[in-house]
Design a protein around this motif. Structure first.
Motif, PDB file in Angstrom:
ATOM      1  N   GLU A   1      13.909   5.535 -11.145  1.00 58.64           N
ATOM      2  CA  GLU A   1      14.224   4.159 -11.536  1.00 58.64           C
ATOM      3  C   GLU A   1      13.469   3.165 -10.648  1.00 58.64           C
ATOM      4  O   GLU A   1      12.977   2.142 -11.116  1.00 58.64           O
ATOM      5  N   LEU A   2      13.392   3.490  -9.361  1.00 56.52           N
ATOM      6  CA  LEU A   2      12.666   2.635  -8.419  1.00 56.52           C
ATOM      7  C   LEU A   2      11.183   2.568  -8.800  1.00 56.52           C
ATOM      8  O   LEU A   2      10.570   1.500  -8.748  1.00 56.52           O
ATOM      9  N   LEU A   3      10.634   3.704  -9.205  1.00 59.16           N
ATOM     10  CA  LEU A   3       9.250   3.735  -9.654  1.00 59.16           C
ATOM     11  C   LEU A   3       9.072   2.862 -10.900  1.00 59.16           C
ATOM     12  O   LEU A   3       8.100   2.113 -11.015  1.00 59.16           O
ATOM     13  N   MET A   4      10.025   2.942 -11.824  1.00 57.65           N
ATOM     14  CA  MET A   4       9.952   2.123 -13.038  1.00 57.65           C
ATOM     15  C   MET A   4       9.990   0.632 -12.680  1.00 57.65           C
ATOM     16  O   MET A   4       9.272  -0.170 -13.275  1.00 57.65           O
ATOM     17  N   LEU A   5      10.822   0.275 -11.718  1.00 59.44           N
ATOM     18  CA  LEU A   5      10.880  -1.127 -11.285  1.00 59.44           C
ATOM     19  C   LEU A   5       9.544  -1.565 -10.694  1.00 59.44           C
ATOM     20  O   LEU A   5       9.079  -2.674 -10.945  1.00 59.44           O
ATOM     21  N   ARG A   6       8.943  -0.695  -9.903  1.00 65.42           N
ATOM     22  CA  ARG A   6       7.635  -1.026  -9.318  1.00 65.42           C
ATOM     23  C   ARG A   6       6.591  -1.233 -10.406  1.00 65.42           C
ATOM     24  O   ARG A   6       5.752  -2.126 -10.314  1.00 65.42           O
ATOM     25  N   LEU A   7       6.644  -0.375 -11.432  1.00 64.46           N
ATOM     26  CA  LEU A   7       5.708  -0.527 -12.551  1.00 64.46           C
ATOM     27  C   LEU A   7       5.939  -1.844 -13.286  1.00 64.46           C
ATOM     28  O   LEU A   7       4.985  -2.534 -13.652  1.00 64.46           O
TER      29      LEU A   7
END
Length: 170
Positions: free
Chosen positions: A87-93
């Protein structure tokens, strides 16, 4: 603004000053006085009360969350850490593409991950696992992670598939 007065009763005489809130004394030295308004104690106390009350509520929520995390097994904690990191990766994207997102989610997710890893480490300490062995286990665990999309991406794909099905049916 500062006012300085040097007073020696025998040598200097000053014209009468206007009445001030400072009581008269037999002071014979240098007096430095600030001529700016001072805060009243009642103002500062009322300003601080809401902050103390809000921190108590946050502390209770955090303790409640920690109890919830401690109730989970280590495998469940590992799975949730993987999901939260996704989820954190998705937010960064989303941030890099400049989509709309809540910036507060970064901090919330990082803290949740940290709490879970803390509980995991507490359990390792109870079992007597030292730091070096813990890092070795962590490396093995990270290698065993199967890359899968985070829940938010799965939901997004399901919505897109449902919209396409509606378009094709119409």
């Amino acid at each position: 603004m500062l006012s300085v007065s040097i007073a020696s009763p025998a040598t200097l005489t000053f014209p009468p000053k206007p009445k001030s809130s400072i009581p008269k004394t037999s002071f014979t030295g240098v007096r430095i006085q600030h001529l700016c308004p001072q805060r009243l104690p009642s103002q500062t106390a009322s300003f601080r009360k809401p902050l103390a009350a809000s921190s108590v509520v946050m502390m209770a929520k955090r303790e409640e969350e920690m109890k919830e995390i401690r109730a989970k097994t280590t495998e469940e904690i590992n799975d949730e850490v993987v999901e939260l990191k996704g989820e954190l990766l998705m937010l960064r994207l989303q941030k890099s593409v400049r989509n709309e997102f809540k910036s507060s989610e970064f901090r919330r997710m990082r803290k949740r991950i940290a709490r879970m890893l803390t509980v995991k480490r507490e359990r390792e300490l109870e079992e007597g696992i030292n730091k070096r062995w813990s890092r070795k286990l962590d490396r093995q665990w990270k290698k065993s992670i199967v890359v899968k999309p985070p829940p938010s991406l799965i939901k997004l794909r399901e919505k897109e598939a449902a919209e396409e099905a509606e378009k094709s049916a119409a």
